[in-house]
Scaffold this active site. Structure first.
Site, PDB file in Angstrom:
ATOM      1  N   ASP A  58       0.829  -1.214   0.000  1.00  0.00           N
ATOM      2  CA  ASP A  58       0.000   0.000   0.000  1.00  0.00           C
ATOM      3  C   ASP A  58       0.859   1.258   0.000  1.00  0.00           C
ATOM      4  OD1 ASP A  58      -2.375   1.407  -0.039  1.00  0.00           O
ATOM      5  OD2 ASP A  58      -2.696   1.276   2.129  1.00  0.00           O
ATOM      6  N   ARG A 117      -0.394   8.456 -10.513  1.00  0.00           N
ATOM      7  CA  ARG A 117      -0.484   7.319  -9.581  1.00  0.00           C
ATOM      8  C   ARG A 117       0.114   6.042 -10.192  1.00  0.00           C
ATOM      9  NH1 ARG A 117      -3.853   7.297  -5.280  1.00  0.00           N
ATOM     10  NH2 ARG A 117      -4.205   5.088  -5.620  1.00  0.00           N
ATOM     11  N   GLU A 121     -12.345  -4.843  -4.022  1.00  0.00           N
ATOM     12  CA  GLU A 121     -12.849  -3.469  -3.901  1.00  0.00           C
ATOM     13  C   GLU A 121     -12.140  -2.503  -4.859  1.00  0.00           C
ATOM     14  OE1 GLU A 121     -12.120  -5.424  -1.111  1.00  0.00           O
ATOM     15  OE2 GLU A 121     -14.273  -5.829  -1.031  1.00  0.00           O
ATOM     16  N   ASN A 122     -10.965  -2.891  -5.346  1.00  0.00           N
ATOM     17  CA  ASN A 122     -10.185  -1.955  -6.170  1.00  0.00           C
ATOM     18  C   ASN A 122     -10.802  -1.667  -7.534  1.00  0.00           C
ATOM     19  OD1 ASN A 122      -7.013  -3.103  -4.807  1.00  0.00           O
ATOM     20  ND2 ASN A 122      -8.095  -1.192  -4.340  1.00  0.00           N
ATOM     21  N   ARG A 182       1.692  -4.130   6.854  1.00  0.00           N
ATOM     22  CA  ARG A 182       1.088  -3.114   5.987  1.00  0.00           C
ATOM     23  C   ARG A 182       1.927  -1.848   5.994  1.00  0.00           C
ATOM     24  NH1 ARG A 182      -5.170  -1.820   4.622  1.00  0.00           N
ATOM     25  NH2 ARG A 182      -4.717  -0.267   3.027  1.00  0.00           N
TER      26      ARG A 182
HETATM   27  C1  IPE Z   1      -5.617  -2.682  -0.052  1.00  0.00           C
HETATM   28  O1  IPE Z   1      -5.220  -1.374  -0.262  1.00  0.00           O
HETATM   29  C2  IPE Z   1      -5.595  -3.471  -1.324  1.00  0.00           C
HETATM   30  C3  IPE Z   1      -4.268  -3.744  -1.876  1.00  0.00           C
HETATM   31  C4  IPE Z   1      -3.126  -3.342  -1.401  1.00  0.00           C
HETATM   32  C5  IPE Z   1      -4.256  -4.520  -3.074  1.00  0.00           C
HETATM   33  P1  IPE Z   1      -6.278  -0.220  -0.553  1.00  0.00           P
HETATM   34  O2  IPE Z   1      -5.473   1.041  -0.673  1.00  0.00           O
HETATM   35  O3  IPE Z   1      -7.146  -0.571  -1.673  1.00  0.00           O
HETATM   36  O4  IPE Z   1      -7.141  -0.222   0.786  1.00  0.00           O
HETATM   37  P2  IPE Z   1      -8.024   0.922   1.435  1.00  0.00           P
HETATM   38  O5  IPE Z   1      -8.928   1.431   0.360  1.00  0.00           O
HETATM   39  O6  IPE Z   1      -7.092   1.962   1.938  1.00  0.00           O
HETATM   40  O7  IPE Z   1      -8.736   0.231   2.536  1.00  0.00           O
HETATM   41  C1  IPE Z   2      -1.608   0.061  -3.272  1.00  0.00           C
HETATM   42  O1  IPE Z   2      -1.347   1.419  -3.346  1.00  0.00           O
HETATM   43  C2  IPE Z   2      -1.832  -0.563  -4.604  1.00  0.00           C
HETATM   44  C3  IPE Z   2      -3.193  -1.090  -4.824  1.00  0.00           C
HETATM   45  C4  IPE Z   2      -4.185  -0.997  -4.006  1.00  0.00           C
HETATM   46  C5  IPE Z   2      -3.428  -1.748  -6.085  1.00  0.00           C
HETATM   47  P1  IPE Z   2      -2.525   2.474  -3.439  1.00  0.00           P
HETATM   48  O2  IPE Z   2      -2.845   2.690  -4.870  1.00  0.00           O
HETATM   49  O3  IPE Z   2      -3.656   2.087  -2.580  1.00  0.00           O
HETATM   50  O4  IPE Z   2      -1.808   3.766  -2.852  1.00  0.00           O
HETATM   51  P2  IPE Z   2      -2.443   4.855  -1.888  1.00  0.00           P
HETATM   52  O5  IPE Z   2      -3.017   4.129  -0.720  1.00  0.00           O
HETATM   53  O6  IPE Z   2      -3.485   5.564  -2.688  1.00  0.00           O
HETATM   54  O7  IPE Z   2      -1.292   5.715  -1.525  1.00  0.00           O
HETATM   55 MG    MG Z   3      -4.110   2.409  -0.643  1.00  0.00          MG
END
Ligand code: IPE
Ligand code: IPE
Ligand code: MG
Length: 237
Positions: free
Chosen positions: A18, A31, A65-66, A185
Protein backbone atom coordinates in the site's frame (compact mmCIF):
# COMPACT_ATOMS: atom_id res chain seq x y z
CA UNK A 1 22.38 -8.45 4.51
CA UNK A 2 20.76 -11.53 6.00
CA UNK A 3 21.02 -10.90 9.71
CA UNK A 4 17.51 -12.16 10.13
CA UNK A 5 17.78 -15.50 8.43
CA UNK A 6 17.29 -17.77 11.43
CA UNK A 7 14.49 -15.53 12.70
CA UNK A 8 12.75 -15.52 9.32
CA UNK A 9 13.02 -19.12 8.22
CA UNK A 10 9.68 -20.93 8.05
CA UNK A 11 7.49 -17.88 8.63
CA UNK A 12 4.24 -17.32 6.81
CA UNK A 13 3.72 -13.65 6.06
CA UNK A 14 1.19 -11.45 4.32
CA UNK A 15 2.04 -8.11 2.77
CA UNK A 16 -0.56 -5.47 1.92
CA UNK A 17 1.34 -3.48 -0.69
CA UNK A 18 0.00 0.00 0.00
CA UNK A 19 0.99 3.61 -0.55
CA UNK A 20 1.78 3.59 -4.27
CA UNK A 21 -0.54 6.49 -5.00
CA UNK A 22 0.80 8.64 -2.16
CA UNK A 23 4.37 7.91 -3.22
CA UNK A 24 3.60 9.18 -6.73
CA UNK A 25 1.66 12.19 -5.50
CA UNK A 26 4.56 13.31 -3.32
CA UNK A 27 6.71 13.39 -6.45
CA UNK A 28 4.13 15.06 -8.67
CA UNK A 29 3.86 11.88 -10.74
CA UNK A 30 0.74 10.04 -11.96
CA UNK A 31 -0.48 7.32 -9.58
CA UNK A 32 0.47 4.70 -12.14
CA UNK A 33 4.16 5.63 -11.67
CA UNK A 34 3.74 4.54 -8.06
CA UNK A 35 2.29 1.21 -9.13
CA UNK A 36 5.21 0.70 -11.51
CA UNK A 37 7.80 1.34 -8.81
CA UNK A 38 5.74 -0.79 -6.40
CA UNK A 39 5.91 -3.70 -8.84
CA UNK A 40 9.72 -3.47 -8.91
CA UNK A 41 9.82 -3.56 -5.12
CA UNK A 42 7.49 -6.57 -5.16
CA UNK A 43 9.91 -8.48 -7.38
CA UNK A 44 12.89 -7.69 -5.18
CA UNK A 45 11.12 -8.60 -1.94
CA UNK A 46 10.13 -11.96 -3.45
CA UNK A 47 13.82 -12.72 -3.99
CA UNK A 48 14.64 -11.63 -0.48
CA UNK A 49 11.92 -13.93 0.93
CA UNK A 50 13.57 -16.78 -1.00
CA UNK A 51 16.96 -15.92 0.49
CA UNK A 52 15.44 -15.82 3.96
CA UNK A 53 13.73 -19.19 3.40
CA UNK A 54 10.34 -17.77 4.33
CA UNK A 55 7.78 -20.62 4.12
CA UNK A 56 5.12 -18.58 2.39
CA UNK A 57 4.56 -14.98 1.44
CA UNK A 58 1.29 -13.51 0.21
CA UNK A 59 1.25 -10.23 -1.68
CA UNK A 60 -2.02 -8.33 -1.90
CA UNK A 61 -1.90 -6.91 -5.41
CA UNK A 62 -5.53 -6.08 -6.28
CA UNK A 63 -8.61 -6.35 -4.09
CA UNK A 64 -12.22 -7.08 -4.98
CA UNK A 65 -12.85 -3.47 -3.90
CA UNK A 66 -10.19 -1.96 -6.17
CA UNK A 67 -12.53 -2.13 -9.19
CA UNK A 68 -14.04 1.02 -7.68
CA UNK A 69 -11.00 3.00 -8.89
CA UNK A 70 -10.99 4.96 -12.16
CA UNK A 71 -10.92 2.65 -15.13
CA UNK A 72 -7.54 3.91 -16.38
CA UNK A 73 -5.90 3.08 -13.06
CA UNK A 74 -7.46 -0.39 -12.96
CA UNK A 75 -6.23 -0.97 -16.50
CA UNK A 76 -2.70 0.16 -15.59
CA UNK A 77 -2.57 -2.15 -12.56
CA UNK A 78 -3.79 -5.10 -14.62
CA UNK A 79 -1.24 -4.32 -17.35
CA UNK A 80 1.54 -4.45 -14.74
CA UNK A 81 0.15 -7.75 -13.55
CA UNK A 82 0.33 -9.00 -17.15
CA UNK A 83 4.02 -7.99 -17.32
CA UNK A 84 4.59 -9.80 -14.09
CA UNK A 85 2.97 -12.96 -15.47
CA UNK A 86 5.40 -12.94 -18.38
CA UNK A 87 8.30 -12.88 -15.93
CA UNK A 88 6.83 -15.26 -13.39
CA UNK A 89 8.25 -18.28 -15.18
CA UNK A 90 11.59 -17.33 -13.60
CA UNK A 91 10.18 -18.50 -10.31
CA UNK A 92 10.46 -21.97 -11.71
CA UNK A 93 14.25 -21.57 -11.56
CA UNK A 94 14.01 -20.02 -8.13
CA UNK A 95 12.04 -23.02 -6.86
CA UNK A 96 8.97 -21.01 -5.79
CA UNK A 97 5.55 -22.57 -5.81
CA UNK A 98 3.32 -19.85 -7.21
CA UNK A 99 -0.35 -19.75 -6.22
CA UNK A 100 -2.85 -17.10 -7.30
CA UNK A 101 -5.54 -16.23 -4.78
CA UNK A 102 -8.81 -14.67 -5.84
CA UNK A 103 -11.58 -14.86 -8.43
CA UNK A 104 -9.95 -15.01 -11.85
CA UNK A 105 -13.16 -15.04 -13.88
CA UNK A 106 -13.21 -11.28 -14.70
CA UNK A 107 -9.54 -11.28 -15.78
CA UNK A 108 -8.53 -11.54 -19.47
CA UNK A 109 -8.54 -15.13 -20.76
CA UNK A 110 -4.85 -14.89 -21.63
CA UNK A 111 -4.02 -14.06 -18.01
CA UNK A 112 -6.16 -16.91 -16.73
CA UNK A 113 -4.36 -19.36 -18.99
CA UNK A 114 -0.94 -18.08 -17.89
CA UNK A 115 -1.92 -18.21 -14.23
CA UNK A 116 -3.00 -21.84 -14.54
CA UNK A 117 0.16 -22.68 -16.46
CA UNK A 118 2.48 -21.02 -13.92
CA UNK A 119 0.72 -22.78 -11.06
CA UNK A 120 1.02 -26.11 -12.80
CA UNK A 121 4.67 -25.68 -13.71
CA UNK A 122 5.65 -24.64 -10.19
CA UNK A 123 3.37 -26.93 -8.19
CA UNK A 124 6.10 -29.32 -7.07
CA UNK A 125 8.64 -26.65 -6.18
CA UNK A 126 9.85 -26.83 -2.62
CA UNK A 127 11.02 -23.25 -1.96
CA UNK A 128 8.98 -20.33 -0.65
CA UNK A 129 5.30 -20.47 -1.56
CA UNK A 130 4.51 -17.28 -3.39
CA UNK A 131 0.84 -16.33 -3.18
CA UNK A 132 -0.29 -13.45 -5.33
CA UNK A 133 -3.72 -12.12 -4.40
CA UNK A 134 -5.45 -10.63 -7.44
CA UNK A 135 -9.14 -9.78 -7.46
CA UNK A 136 -8.96 -11.19 -3.98
CA UNK A 137 -11.22 -10.43 -1.03
CA UNK A 138 -11.23 -12.27 2.28
CA UNK A 139 -15.02 -12.39 2.38
CA UNK A 140 -15.22 -13.48 -1.24
CA UNK A 141 -12.81 -16.32 -0.44
CA UNK A 142 -14.93 -17.49 2.51
CA UNK A 143 -18.05 -17.49 0.34
CA UNK A 144 -16.12 -19.45 -2.32
CA UNK A 145 -15.18 -22.10 0.25
CA UNK A 146 -18.75 -22.26 1.61
CA UNK A 147 -20.09 -22.85 -1.89
CA UNK A 148 -17.60 -25.64 -2.57
CA UNK A 149 -18.62 -27.37 0.65
CA UNK A 150 -22.32 -26.83 -0.02
CA UNK A 151 -21.94 -28.53 -3.40
CA UNK A 152 -20.33 -31.56 -1.75
CA UNK A 153 -23.17 -31.73 0.77
CA UNK A 154 -25.76 -31.52 -2.01
CA UNK A 155 -24.04 -34.38 -3.83
CA UNK A 156 -24.23 -36.44 -0.66
CA UNK A 157 -20.43 -36.62 -0.44
CA UNK A 158 -20.27 -34.71 2.83
CA UNK A 159 -22.38 -34.39 5.98
CA UNK A 160 -22.79 -30.88 7.46
CA UNK A 161 -21.45 -32.21 10.78
CA UNK A 162 -18.19 -33.13 9.05
CA UNK A 163 -17.43 -29.50 8.28
CA UNK A 164 -14.86 -28.29 10.75
CA UNK A 165 -12.20 -25.59 10.70
CA UNK A 166 -9.63 -27.86 9.10
CA UNK A 167 -11.94 -28.89 6.26
CA UNK A 168 -13.07 -25.32 5.74
CA UNK A 169 -9.43 -24.22 5.50
CA UNK A 170 -8.77 -26.90 2.90
CA UNK A 171 -11.39 -25.33 0.68
CA UNK A 172 -9.83 -21.87 0.68
CA UNK A 173 -7.40 -20.69 -2.01
CA UNK A 174 -4.59 -21.31 0.51
CA UNK A 175 -5.45 -25.00 1.02
CA UNK A 176 -2.62 -26.87 2.72
CA UNK A 177 -0.75 -23.74 3.80
CA UNK A 178 -0.26 -22.65 7.37
CA UNK A 179 -1.95 -19.58 8.84
CA UNK A 180 -0.23 -16.22 8.70
CA UNK A 181 2.31 -15.37 11.39
CA UNK A 182 2.07 -11.70 10.61
CA UNK A 183 0.46 -9.22 8.28
CA UNK A 184 2.62 -6.33 7.26
CA UNK A 185 1.09 -3.11 5.99
CA UNK A 186 3.28 -0.29 4.81
CA UNK A 187 1.93 3.27 4.38
CA UNK A 188 0.91 3.58 8.02
CA UNK A 189 -2.65 2.30 7.57
CA UNK A 190 -3.99 0.11 10.37
CA UNK A 191 -6.67 -1.95 8.66
CA UNK A 192 -6.92 -5.29 6.92
CA UNK A 193 -8.96 -4.03 3.96
CA UNK A 194 -10.50 -7.48 3.45
CA UNK A 195 -7.13 -9.28 3.39
CA UNK A 196 -7.00 -12.95 4.45
CA UNK A 197 -9.72 -12.71 7.07
CA UNK A 198 -9.55 -16.44 7.80
CA UNK A 199 -5.78 -16.96 7.64
CA UNK A 200 -4.98 -13.82 9.66
CA UNK A 201 -7.20 -14.80 12.55
CA UNK A 202 -4.23 -14.93 14.95
CA UNK A 203 -1.66 -13.03 12.92
CA UNK A 204 0.33 -10.20 14.43
CA UNK A 205 -0.42 -6.93 12.64
CA UNK A 206 2.58 -4.78 11.78
CA UNK A 207 1.95 -1.34 10.37
CA UNK A 208 4.99 0.49 8.99
CA UNK A 209 5.44 4.14 8.16
CA UNK A 210 7.02 3.59 4.78
CA UNK A 211 5.25 3.75 1.44
CA UNK A 212 5.43 0.49 -0.52
CA UNK A 213 7.52 1.90 -3.42
CA UNK A 214 10.15 2.95 -0.84
CA UNK A 215 10.06 -0.40 0.96
CA UNK A 216 13.45 -2.14 1.19
CA UNK A 217 14.90 -5.43 2.38
CA UNK A 218 15.90 -3.62 5.56
CA UNK A 219 12.25 -2.79 6.22
CA UNK A 220 11.38 -6.47 5.97
CA UNK A 221 14.19 -7.19 8.44
CA UNK A 222 12.66 -4.61 10.78
CA UNK A 223 9.21 -6.18 10.49
CA UNK A 224 10.58 -9.65 11.23
CA UNK A 225 12.45 -8.29 14.20
CA UNK A 226 9.31 -6.60 15.50
CA UNK A 227 7.36 -9.84 15.02
CA UNK A 228 9.95 -11.77 17.01
CA UNK A 229 9.53 -9.37 19.92
CA UNK A 230 5.76 -9.81 20.11
CA UNK A 231 4.32 -12.03 22.80
CA UNK A 232 1.89 -14.48 21.20
CA UNK A 233 -0.49 -16.13 23.62
CA UNK A 234 -3.24 -17.65 21.45
CA UNK A 235 -5.75 -17.16 24.24
CA UNK A 236 -3.63 -18.87 26.88
CA UNK A 237 -1.41 -17.36 29.52
C1 IPE B 1 -5.62 -2.68 -0.05
O1 IPE B 1 -5.22 -1.37 -0.26
C2 IPE B 1 -5.59 -3.47 -1.32
C3 IPE B 1 -4.27 -3.74 -1.88
C4 IPE B 1 -3.13 -3.34 -1.40
C5 IPE B 1 -4.26 -4.52 -3.07
P1 IPE B 1 -6.28 -0.22 -0.55
O2 IPE B 1 -5.47 1.04 -0.67
O3 IPE B 1 -7.15 -0.57 -1.67
O4 IPE B 1 -7.14 -0.22 0.79
P2 IPE B 1 -8.02 0.92 1.43
O5 IPE B 1 -8.93 1.43 0.36
O6 IPE B 1 -7.09 1.96 1.94
O7 IPE B 1 -8.74 0.23 2.54
C1 IPE C 1 -1.61 0.06 -3.27
O1 IPE C 1 -1.35 1.42 -3.35
C2 IPE C 1 -1.83 -0.56 -4.60
C3 IPE C 1 -3.19 -1.09 -4.82
C4 IPE C 1 -4.19 -1.00 -4.01
C5 IPE C 1 -3.43 -1.75 -6.08
P1 IPE C 1 -2.53 2.47 -3.44
O2 IPE C 1 -2.85 2.69 -4.87
O3 IPE C 1 -3.66 2.09 -2.58
O4 IPE C 1 -1.81 3.77 -2.85
P2 IPE C 1 -2.44 4.85 -1.89
O5 IPE C 1 -3.02 4.13 -0.72
O6 IPE C 1 -3.48 5.56 -2.69
O7 IPE C 1 -1.29 5.71 -1.52
MG1 MG D 1 -4.11 2.41 -0.64
Amino acid sequence: MQANKSAAKGLSIGIIMDGNGRWAKKRGLPRTAGHKKGAEVFRDIIRYCNELEIASVTFYAFSTENWARPEAEVRAILALFGEYLNMAYDYQKENNRVVFLGDRSPLPGKFQAQMADIEEKTQNNTGTILNVAVNYGGRQEIVYAARRLARQVRQGALAPEDIDEALFGQNLYTAGQKDLDFVLRPSGEMRLSNFMLWQASYAEFISMDVLWPDFTRKDLDRAIDEFNHRSRRFGGL
